[in-house]
Design a protein around this motif. Structure first.
Motif, PDB file in Angstrom:
ATOM      1  N   ARG A  86       0.842  -1.188   0.000  1.00 22.70           N
ATOM      2  CA  ARG A  86       0.000   0.000   0.000  1.00 22.70           C
ATOM      3  C   ARG A  86       0.878   1.240   0.000  1.00 22.70           C
ATOM      4  O   ARG A  86       1.822   1.345   0.771  1.00 22.70           O
ATOM      5  CB  ARG A  86      -0.892   0.036   1.234  1.00 22.70           C
ATOM      6  CG  ARG A  86      -1.908  -1.067   1.247  1.00 22.70           C
ATOM      7  CD  ARG A  86      -2.765  -0.951   2.477  1.00 22.70           C
ATOM      8  NE  ARG A  86      -3.658  -2.088   2.528  1.00 22.70           N
ATOM      9  CZ  ARG A  86      -4.965  -1.964   2.661  1.00 22.70           C
ATOM     10  NH1 ARG A  86      -5.506  -0.794   2.769  1.00 22.70           N
ATOM     11  NH2 ARG A  86      -5.716  -3.029   2.694  1.00 22.70           N
ATOM     12  N   ALA A  87       0.548   2.146  -0.867  1.00 22.15           N
ATOM     13  CA  ALA A  87       1.311   3.390  -0.938  1.00 22.15           C
ATOM     14  C   ALA A  87       0.723   4.393   0.050  1.00 22.15           C
ATOM     15  O   ALA A  87      -0.474   4.397   0.336  1.00 22.15           O
ATOM     16  CB  ALA A  87       1.259   3.955  -2.343  1.00 22.15           C
ATOM     17  N   TYR A 131       0.802   7.611  -0.477  1.00 22.73           N
ATOM     18  CA  TYR A 131       0.275   8.746  -1.220  1.00 22.73           C
ATOM     19  C   TYR A 131      -0.708   8.304  -2.281  1.00 22.73           C
ATOM     20  O   TYR A 131      -0.700   7.168  -2.719  1.00 22.73           O
ATOM     21  CB  TYR A 131       1.420   9.512  -1.883  1.00 22.73           C
ATOM     22  CG  TYR A 131       2.440   9.993  -0.905  1.00 22.73           C
ATOM     23  CD1 TYR A 131       2.158  11.051  -0.057  1.00 22.73           C
ATOM     24  CD2 TYR A 131       3.680   9.383  -0.805  1.00 22.73           C
ATOM     25  CE1 TYR A 131       3.089  11.497   0.862  1.00 22.73           C
ATOM     26  CE2 TYR A 131       4.615   9.815   0.101  1.00 22.73           C
ATOM     27  CZ  TYR A 131       4.310  10.874   0.937  1.00 22.73           C
ATOM     28  OH  TYR A 131       5.232  11.299   1.840  1.00 22.73           O
ATOM     29  N   LYS A 185       3.273  10.183  -7.372  1.00 25.24           N
ATOM     30  CA  LYS A 185       3.747  10.132  -5.982  1.00 25.24           C
ATOM     31  C   LYS A 185       4.015   8.693  -5.545  1.00 25.24           C
ATOM     32  O   LYS A 185       4.970   8.417  -4.825  1.00 25.24           O
ATOM     33  CB  LYS A 185       2.740  10.786  -5.044  1.00 25.24           C
ATOM     34  CG  LYS A 185       2.663  12.285  -5.182  1.00 25.24           C
ATOM     35  CD  LYS A 185       1.672  12.858  -4.182  1.00 25.24           C
ATOM     36  CE  LYS A 185       1.551  14.343  -4.325  1.00 25.24           C
ATOM     37  NZ  LYS A 185       0.579  14.893  -3.367  1.00 25.24           N
ATOM     38  N   THR A 186       3.181   7.772  -5.969  1.00 26.80           N
ATOM     39  CA  THR A 186       3.373   6.368  -5.629  1.00 26.80           C
ATOM     40  C   THR A 186       4.653   5.842  -6.263  1.00 26.80           C
ATOM     41  O   THR A 186       5.433   5.139  -5.620  1.00 26.80           O
ATOM     42  CB  THR A 186       2.172   5.536  -6.103  1.00 26.80           C
ATOM     43  OG1 THR A 186       0.986   6.056  -5.497  1.00 26.80           O
ATOM     44  CG2 THR A 186       2.326   4.087  -5.719  1.00 26.80           C
ATOM     45  N   GLU A 208       7.609   7.150  -4.328  1.00 28.51           N
ATOM     46  CA  GLU A 208       7.762   6.431  -3.070  1.00 28.51           C
ATOM     47  C   GLU A 208       8.435   5.078  -3.296  1.00 28.51           C
ATOM     48  O   GLU A 208       9.314   4.669  -2.537  1.00 28.51           O
ATOM     49  CB  GLU A 208       6.397   6.229  -2.420  1.00 28.51           C
ATOM     50  CG  GLU A 208       6.463   5.525  -1.091  1.00 28.51           C
ATOM     51  CD  GLU A 208       5.102   5.323  -0.459  1.00 28.51           C
ATOM     52  OE1 GLU A 208       5.058   4.720   0.620  1.00 28.51           O
ATOM     53  OE2 GLU A 208       4.092   5.750  -1.035  1.00 28.51           O
ATOM     54  N   HIS A 209       8.079   4.389  -4.353  1.00 27.80           N
ATOM     55  CA  HIS A 209       8.693   3.101  -4.661  1.00 27.80           C
ATOM     56  C   HIS A 209      10.156   3.262  -5.043  1.00 27.80           C
ATOM     57  O   HIS A 209      10.993   2.444  -4.650  1.00 27.80           O
ATOM     58  CB  HIS A 209       7.922   2.408  -5.777  1.00 27.80           C
ATOM     59  CG  HIS A 209       6.592   1.899  -5.354  1.00 27.80           C
ATOM     60  ND1 HIS A 209       5.855   1.046  -6.120  1.00 27.80           N
ATOM     61  CD2 HIS A 209       5.856   2.116  -4.242  1.00 27.80           C
ATOM     62  CE1 HIS A 209       4.719   0.748  -5.500  1.00 27.80           C
ATOM     63  NE2 HIS A 209       4.707   1.395  -4.359  1.00 27.80           N
TER      64      HIS A 209
END
Length: 54
Positions: free
Chosen positions: A3-4, A6, A11-12, A15-16
């Motif tokens: 689960r992200a 954001y 944005k996801t 994050e990754h």
């Protein structure tokens, strides 16, 4: 990452990318210091084989 934190694809993705960079830095640090990370995952057949040996 399941689960992200954001919302939104950009944005996801960011994050990754940051998570991958952090994990690679941890691995590089362990390799440079001569302490390889432990292999904690053992397959079902390998676990069965280990239990038969003991």
């Amino acid at each position: 990452m399941r689960r992200a934190r954001y919302l939104g694809l950009q944005k996801t993705h960011l994050e990754h990318v940051f998570s991958a960079v952090a994990l690679n830095l941890i691995r590089l640090d362990a390799w440079w210091n001569g302490h390889p990370l432990d292999r904690t995952r053992v397959g079902h057949l390998a676990r069965l084989d280990l239990s038969l040996v003991v």
